[in-house]
Scaffold this motif. Structure first.
Motif, PDB file in Angstrom:
ATOM      1  N   TYR A 361       0.846  -1.198   0.000  1.00 29.20           N
ATOM      2  CA  TYR A 361       0.000   0.000   0.000  1.00 29.20           C
ATOM      3  C   TYR A 361       0.885   1.253   0.000  1.00 29.20           C
ATOM      4  N   ALA A 362       1.914   1.241   0.861  1.00 31.39           N
ATOM      5  CA  ALA A 362       2.813   2.390   0.957  1.00 31.39           C
ATOM      6  C   ALA A 362       3.560   2.628  -0.351  1.00 31.39           C
ATOM      7  N   GLU A 363       3.978   1.552  -1.004  1.00 30.43           N
ATOM      8  CA  GLU A 363       4.710   1.709  -2.264  1.00 30.43           C
ATOM      9  C   GLU A 363       3.839   2.343  -3.348  1.00 30.43           C
ATOM     10  N   ARG A 364       2.569   1.935  -3.407  1.00 26.30           N
ATOM     11  CA  ARG A 364       1.674   2.529  -4.411  1.00 26.30           C
ATOM     12  C   ARG A 364       1.356   3.975  -4.048  1.00 26.30           C
ATOM     13  N   LEU A 365       1.234   4.268  -2.772  1.00 21.62           N
ATOM     14  CA  LEU A 365       1.011   5.654  -2.355  1.00 21.62           C
ATOM     15  C   LEU A 365       2.184   6.533  -2.790  1.00 21.62           C
ATOM     16  N   ARG A 366       3.398   6.087  -2.543  1.00 23.08           N
ATOM     17  CA  ARG A 366       4.565   6.877  -2.938  1.00 23.08           C
ATOM     18  C   ARG A 366       4.604   7.052  -4.462  1.00 23.08           C
ATOM     19  N   HIS A 367       4.228   6.011  -5.184  1.00 28.55           N
ATOM     20  CA  HIS A 367       4.180   6.126  -6.650  1.00 28.55           C
ATOM     21  C   HIS A 367       3.215   7.220  -7.075  1.00 28.55           C
ATOM     22  N   TRP A 368       1.988   7.174  -6.534  1.00 32.64           N
ATOM     23  CA  TRP A 368       0.968   8.118  -6.997  1.00 32.64           C
ATOM     24  C   TRP A 368       1.208   9.530  -6.495  1.00 32.64           C
ATOM     25  N   GLN A 369       1.927   9.681  -5.403  1.00 31.45           N
ATOM     26  CA  GLN A 369       2.246  11.026  -4.938  1.00 31.45           C
ATOM     27  C   GLN A 369       3.114  11.775  -5.941  1.00 31.45           C
ATOM     28  N   GLN A 370       3.764  11.063  -6.828  1.00 29.29           N
ATOM     29  CA  GLN A 370       4.585  11.719  -7.848  1.00 29.29           C
ATOM     30  C   GLN A 370       3.763  12.192  -9.039  1.00 29.29           C
ATOM     31  N   PHE A 371       2.523  11.703  -9.184  1.00 30.58           N
ATOM     32  CA  PHE A 371       1.740  11.987 -10.386  1.00 30.58           C
ATOM     33  C   PHE A 371       0.456  12.764 -10.133  1.00 30.58           C
ATOM     34  N   LEU A 372      -0.114  12.621  -8.949  1.00 31.72           N
ATOM     35  CA  LEU A 372      -1.360  13.324  -8.675  1.00 31.72           C
ATOM     36  C   LEU A 372      -1.086  14.792  -8.400  1.00 31.72           C
ATOM     37  N   PRO A 373      -2.016  15.673  -8.741  1.00 29.24           N
ATOM     38  CA  PRO A 373      -1.802  17.116  -8.506  1.00 29.24           C
ATOM     39  C   PRO A 373      -1.552  17.401  -7.037  1.00 29.24           C
ATOM     40  N   GLY A 374      -0.510  18.196  -6.777  1.00 31.79           N
ATOM     41  CA  GLY A 374      -0.219  18.578  -5.396  1.00 31.79           C
ATOM     42  C   GLY A 374       0.349  17.470  -4.555  1.00 31.79           C
ATOM     43  N   GLY A 375       0.795  16.380  -5.189  1.00 34.69           N
ATOM     44  CA  GLY A 375       1.306  15.252  -4.424  1.00 34.69           C
ATOM     45  C   GLY A 375       2.537  15.609  -3.623  1.00 34.69           C
ATOM     46  N   ALA A 376       2.649  14.993  -2.454  1.00 35.93           N
ATOM     47  CA  ALA A 376       3.823  15.230  -1.613  1.00 35.93           C
ATOM     48  C   ALA A 376       5.024  14.504  -2.194  1.00 35.93           C
ATOM     49  N   GLN A 377       6.206  14.994  -1.871  1.00 40.17           N
ATOM     50  CA  GLN A 377       7.420  14.309  -2.292  1.00 40.17           C
ATOM     51  C   GLN A 377       7.588  13.043  -1.463  1.00 40.17           C
ATOM     52  N   PRO A 378       7.751  11.883  -2.113  1.00 38.54           N
ATOM     53  CA  PRO A 378       7.890  10.642  -1.352  1.00 38.54           C
ATOM     54  C   PRO A 378       9.222  10.572  -0.637  1.00 38.54           C
ATOM     55  N   HIS A 379       9.241   9.831   0.462  1.00 38.39           N
ATOM     56  CA  HIS A 379      10.458   9.584   1.209  1.00 38.39           C
ATOM     57  C   HIS A 379      10.732   8.089   1.196  1.00 38.39           C
ATOM     58  N   PRO A 380      11.979   7.672   1.329  1.00 36.63           N
ATOM     59  CA  PRO A 380      12.254   6.237   1.376  1.00 36.63           C
ATOM     60  C   PRO A 380      11.663   5.610   2.620  1.00 36.63           C
ATOM     61  N   LEU A 381      11.355   4.304   2.542  1.00 40.68           N
ATOM     62  CA  LEU A 381      10.879   3.593   3.717  1.00 40.68           C
ATOM     63  C   LEU A 381      11.941   3.628   4.794  1.00 40.68           C
ATOM     64  N   THR A 382      11.508   3.860   6.028  1.00 43.83           N
ATOM     65  CA  THR A 382      12.460   3.907   7.135  1.00 43.83           C
ATOM     66  C   THR A 382      12.619   2.517   7.726  1.00 43.83           C
TER      67      THR A 382
END
Length: 389
Positions: A361-382
């Motif tokens: 779920y987290a990986e897909r969220l980070r993916h879509w944050q790069q494409f959706l309007p206003g998406g946050a910059q993804p961070h690597p998994l801690t």
């Protein structure tokens, strides 16, 4: 956006719920907000809890003050739901006292929040008016001591009346207040090979079930209640896999089986935009178990379609962001959050309630944050965050 499940009603078995305490969200606020920072999430939905807050008196108000101050320190914008299904048990829902007490509670909430936060406040007076009406009048999901609620239209009017008066009272003490009202969009499909009359009935049920409360809030229906477009504010669309069913039988049109009768989300959102012309958000959406990542892919693609069609869809709320147990079975956890909850220990003992990241779920969220309007910059998994694959 992230949403924390905050229902505080009494369930059908008479058990008083406090979902924010059951998964330890209120107890772990700093931890939960710090987890959001890894995903750049800065807006959340939270529930004040009318029943619980009023029941606990000053202790309840102090908890709210501390919550709002913590959100301020973390730079988090909160959309506050004031009544998340529960109300004080000494009030008859259908009496004038219900409206009066809710208005008083709303005013006190607005004063507390305004004093604790510097930015403008965002309120939802009553969560899911249409869904709540259905739950109270047509199901056994909620306990109603001494009340037999069967007139759905009257219940909905009463809830809308209370929400409208609360909006006005909040605006009087917090002039910068903004408002959101959420409800599910639904898709009632006609049975195969049915008559034109049943096709029209299915369409009417889809619209009436989803739109009637919003129509009242904006004054398009029941104008004597005093609704206006300004009261409606932002339209919150709640959308899950089970928002689709067949007319008459109630048979679910299963998402995971690819039922061809399901209309995509963008087709359900379009009439909301056409009808109300207000800013919109997906105020709740998620799936369960292994379906969470694929559901997010589906929703994200539908958001892109909505934006391409000019719909002002301004946000999407992953709800719940931290897992929750079932209303009727407190030992059954849905596995629907970005973080699951370690609810059970060895041998069925009570668990630690630690958070475990759902990695797909987290990986897909980070993916879509790069494409959706206003998406946050993804961070690597801690590496120090527990996770589940």
């Amino acid at each position: 956006m992230a949403g924390y499940e905050g229902s505080d009603h009494i369930n059908g078995e008479g058990v008083a719920l406090s979902m924010n305490e059951a998964n330890a969200h209120w107890q772990r606020l700093p931890e939960d907000y710090a987890l959001l920072a890894d995903f750049g999430i800065r807006t959340v939905r939270e529930s004040v809890g009318w029943r619980i807050t009023e029941l606990r008196g000053e202790q309840g108000w102090q908890r709210l003050r501390e919550h709002a101050e913590l959100a301020e320190r973390h730079g988090i914008e909160v959309i506050w739901s004031l009544m998340h299904y529960g109300w004080p048990q000494d009030i008859d829902l259908m009496s004038p006292v219900f409206v009066e007490r809710f208005v008083a509670f709303s005013v006190q909430t607005a004063r507390v929040l305004r004093a604790a936060s510097s930015d403008s406040r965002f309120y939802q007076p009553i969560n899911e008016i249409s869904f709540l009406t259905w739950a109270l009048t047509s199901t056994g999901l909620m306990h109603r001591p001494g009340q037999r609620l069967t007139d759905a239209h009257a219940v909905k009017r009463q809830l809308v009346r209370a929400a409208l008066r609360a909006c006005e009272a909040i605006a009087a003490v917090d002039p910068g207040a903004r408002f959101m009202h959420s409800d599910p969009v639904i898709d009632v499909a006609p049975p195969p090979g049915c008559s034109d009359d049943l096709i029209e009935l299915a369409r009417q049920q889809s619209e009436d079930g989803a739109f009637e409360a919003w129509d009242m809030l904006c004054g398009a229906k029941a104008p004597e209640l005093g609704g206006t477009p300004d009261h409606l504010g932002v339209v919150g669309i709640n959308y899950y896999h089970d928002n689709h069913w067949e007319l008459g039988t109630g048979q679910r049109l299963e998402w995971h089986l690819g039922d061809p009768r399901r209309r995509p989300f963008s087709q359900l959102a379009a009439p909301v935009w056409k009808r109300f012309g207000r800013p919109m958000m997906i105020a709740e959406t998620s799936h369960v178990g292994i379906g969470r990542a694929r559901w997010l892919d589906d929703i994200a693609n539908q958001i892109l379609l909505c934006r391409q069609q000019g719909m002002p869809l301004e946000g999407v709320c992953l709800y719940p962001i931290v897992d929750r147990h079932d209303w009727g079975n407190t030992r059954h956890w849905h596995n629907s959050g970005l973080w699951d909850v370690e609810a059970c220990g060895p041998g069925g003992a009570e668990g630690s309630l630690d958070r475990a990241l759902c990695v797909p779920y987290a990986e897909r969220l980070r993916h879509w944050q790069q494409f959706l309007p206003g998406g946050a910059q993804p961070h690597p998994l801690t590496s120090d965050t527990p996770s589940r694959s």
